[in-house]
Design a protein around this motif. Sequence first.
Motif, PDB file in Angstrom:
ATOM      1  N   UNK A  53       0.833  -1.208   0.000  1.00 25.27           N
ATOM      2  CA  UNK A  53       0.000   0.000   0.000  1.00 25.27           C
ATOM      3  C   UNK A  53       0.865   1.255   0.000  1.00 25.27           C
ATOM      4  N   UNK A  54       1.933   1.239   0.755  1.00 22.06           N
ATOM      5  CA  UNK A  54       2.839   2.384   0.820  1.00 22.06           C
ATOM      6  C   UNK A  54       3.527   2.626  -0.523  1.00 22.06           C
ATOM      7  N   UNK A  55       3.938   1.552  -1.178  1.00 22.42           N
ATOM      8  CA  UNK A  55       4.645   1.656  -2.458  1.00 22.42           C
ATOM      9  C   UNK A  55       3.729   1.971  -3.635  1.00 22.42           C
ATOM     10  N   UNK A  56       2.476   1.490  -3.574  1.00 21.14           N
ATOM     11  CA  UNK A  56       1.593   1.579  -4.737  1.00 21.14           C
ATOM     12  C   UNK A  56       0.359   2.450  -4.544  1.00 21.14           C
ATOM     13  N   UNK A  57       0.188   3.002  -3.384  1.00 15.95           N
ATOM     14  CA  UNK A  57      -0.997   3.803  -3.104  1.00 15.95           C
ATOM     15  C   UNK A  57      -2.125   2.939  -2.578  1.00 15.95           C
ATOM     16  N   UNK A  58      -3.223   3.566  -2.216  1.00 20.17           N
ATOM     17  CA  UNK A  58      -4.329   2.821  -1.626  1.00 20.17           C
ATOM     18  C   UNK A  58      -4.936   1.811  -2.589  1.00 20.17           C
ATOM     19  N   UNK A  59      -5.474   0.747  -2.022  1.00 20.16           N
ATOM     20  CA  UNK A  59      -6.163  -0.260  -2.815  1.00 20.16           C
ATOM     21  C   UNK A  59      -7.467   0.340  -3.329  1.00 20.16           C
ATOM     22  N   UNK A  60      -7.758   0.131  -4.605  1.00 16.93           N
ATOM     23  CA  UNK A  60      -9.012   0.629  -5.177  1.00 16.93           C
ATOM     24  C   UNK A  60      -9.990  -0.507  -5.441  1.00 16.93           C
ATOM     25  N   UNK A  61      -9.494  -1.737  -5.352  1.00 20.47           N
ATOM     26  CA  UNK A  61     -10.316  -2.932  -5.554  1.00 20.47           C
ATOM     27  C   UNK A  61      -9.775  -4.015  -4.626  1.00 20.47           C
ATOM     28  N   UNK A  62     -10.660  -4.732  -3.985  1.00 26.49           N
ATOM     29  CA  UNK A  62     -10.244  -5.781  -3.053  1.00 26.49           C
ATOM     30  C   UNK A  62      -9.363  -6.818  -3.744  1.00 26.49           C
ATOM     31  N   UNK A  63      -9.616  -7.077  -5.026  1.00 26.97           N
ATOM     32  CA  UNK A  63      -8.831  -8.060  -5.777  1.00 26.97           C
ATOM     33  C   UNK A  63      -7.358  -7.677  -5.861  1.00 26.97           C
ATOM     34  N   UNK A  64      -7.035  -6.398  -5.710  1.00 29.48           N
ATOM     35  CA  UNK A  64      -5.637  -5.946  -5.736  1.00 29.48           C
ATOM     36  C   UNK A  64      -4.809  -6.566  -4.619  1.00 29.48           C
ATOM     37  N   UNK A  65      -5.460  -6.977  -3.548  1.00 32.56           N
ATOM     38  CA  UNK A  65      -4.728  -7.603  -2.448  1.00 32.56           C
ATOM     39  C   UNK A  65      -4.003  -8.865  -2.898  1.00 32.56           C
ATOM     40  N   UNK A  66      -4.487  -9.487  -3.963  1.00 33.63           N
ATOM     41  CA  UNK A  66      -3.835 -10.688  -4.490  1.00 33.63           C
ATOM     42  C   UNK A  66      -2.454 -10.370  -5.063  1.00 33.63           C
ATOM     43  N   UNK A  67      -2.156  -9.099  -5.287  1.00 39.12           N
ATOM     44  CA  UNK A  67      -0.830  -8.696  -5.764  1.00 39.12           C
ATOM     45  C   UNK A  67       0.215  -8.727  -4.649  1.00 39.12           C
ATOM     46  N   UNK A  68      -0.246  -8.833  -3.420  1.00 38.88           N
ATOM     47  CA  UNK A  68       0.658  -8.881  -2.270  1.00 38.88           C
ATOM     48  C   UNK A  68       1.148 -10.312  -2.095  1.00 38.88           C
ATOM     49  N   UNK A  69       2.466 -10.477  -1.983  1.00 38.46           N
ATOM     50  CA  UNK A  69       3.043 -11.812  -1.825  1.00 38.46           C
ATOM     51  C   UNK A  69       2.430 -12.515  -0.609  1.00 38.46           C
ATOM     52  N   UNK A  70       1.944 -13.726  -0.855  1.00 38.85           N
ATOM     53  CA  UNK A  70       1.363 -14.522   0.213  1.00 38.85           C
ATOM     54  C   UNK A  70      -0.141 -14.388   0.360  1.00 38.85           C
ATOM     55  N   UNK A  71      -0.717 -13.462  -0.391  1.00 39.53           N
ATOM     56  CA  UNK A  71      -2.171 -13.282  -0.353  1.00 39.53           C
ATOM     57  C   UNK A  71      -2.724 -13.772  -1.684  1.00 39.53           C
ATOM     58  N   UNK A  72      -3.561 -14.778  -1.623  1.00 41.32           N
ATOM     59  CA  UNK A  72      -4.135 -15.340  -2.838  1.00 41.32           C
ATOM     60  C   UNK A  72      -5.649 -15.312  -2.808  1.00 41.32           C
ATOM     61  N   UNK A  73      -6.238 -15.897  -3.822  1.00 43.21           N
ATOM     62  CA  UNK A  73      -7.694 -15.902  -3.973  1.00 43.21           C
ATOM     63  C   UNK A  73      -8.394 -16.563  -2.789  1.00 43.21           C
ATOM     64  N   UNK A  74      -7.839 -17.642  -2.297  1.00 43.37           N
ATOM     65  CA  UNK A  74      -8.466 -18.362  -1.175  1.00 43.37           C
ATOM     66  C   UNK A  74      -8.503 -17.498   0.082  1.00 43.37           C
ATOM     67  N   UNK A  75      -7.412 -16.809   0.346  1.00 44.36           N
ATOM     68  CA  UNK A  75      -7.342 -15.941   1.512  1.00 44.36           C
ATOM     69  C   UNK A  75      -8.286 -14.750   1.353  1.00 44.36           C
ATOM     70  N   UNK A  76      -8.359 -14.215   0.149  1.00 44.54           N
ATOM     71  CA  UNK A  76      -9.301 -13.122  -0.116  1.00 44.54           C
ATOM     72  C   UNK A  76     -10.735 -13.580   0.112  1.00 44.54           C
ATOM     73  N   UNK A  77     -11.049 -14.767  -0.348  1.00 42.18           N
ATOM     74  CA  UNK A  77     -12.400 -15.297  -0.192  1.00 42.18           C
ATOM     75  C   UNK A  77     -12.773 -15.428   1.284  1.00 42.18           C
ATOM     76  N   UNK A  78     -11.831 -15.894   2.095  1.00 39.73           N
ATOM     77  CA  UNK A  78     -12.081 -16.050   3.528  1.00 39.73           C
ATOM     78  C   UNK A  78     -12.375 -14.715   4.209  1.00 39.73           C
ATOM     79  N   UNK A  79     -11.809 -13.639   3.667  1.00 36.35           N
ATOM     80  CA  UNK A  79     -11.914 -12.336   4.312  1.00 36.35           C
ATOM     81  C   UNK A  79     -12.804 -11.347   3.580  1.00 36.35           C
TER      82      UNK A  79
END
Length: 89
Positions: A53-79
């Motif tokens: 978030x610091x390097x790329x600015x605020x998230x504009x879509x929840x799916x962007x979290x998948x760009x973070x190392x260690x965060x994938x679709x399954x983890x996004x679905x859980x949260x």
Amino acid sequence: MSLRQVVSAVFFVLFCSGAHAGPVNVNTADAETLASELTGIGLSKARAIVAYRTANGPFTDIAELANVKGVGARLLEKNLDDVRLSDPD
């Protein structure tokens, strides 16, 4: 109240009711908050989210979290129900 009932009540309070605290804004929360509020997100992944978030600015879509190392679709679905991109008005 029996000792067994007391122990059961303490167990419930410590492990069940506090296990899920509620929605969190991934654009403003610190790493400690992310780690404590989101399922499957430890301090290391939470720090990676903050760094991204610091390097790329605020998230504009929840799916962007998948760009973070260690965060994938399954983890996004859980949260999905607990991730917010802004605070309520």
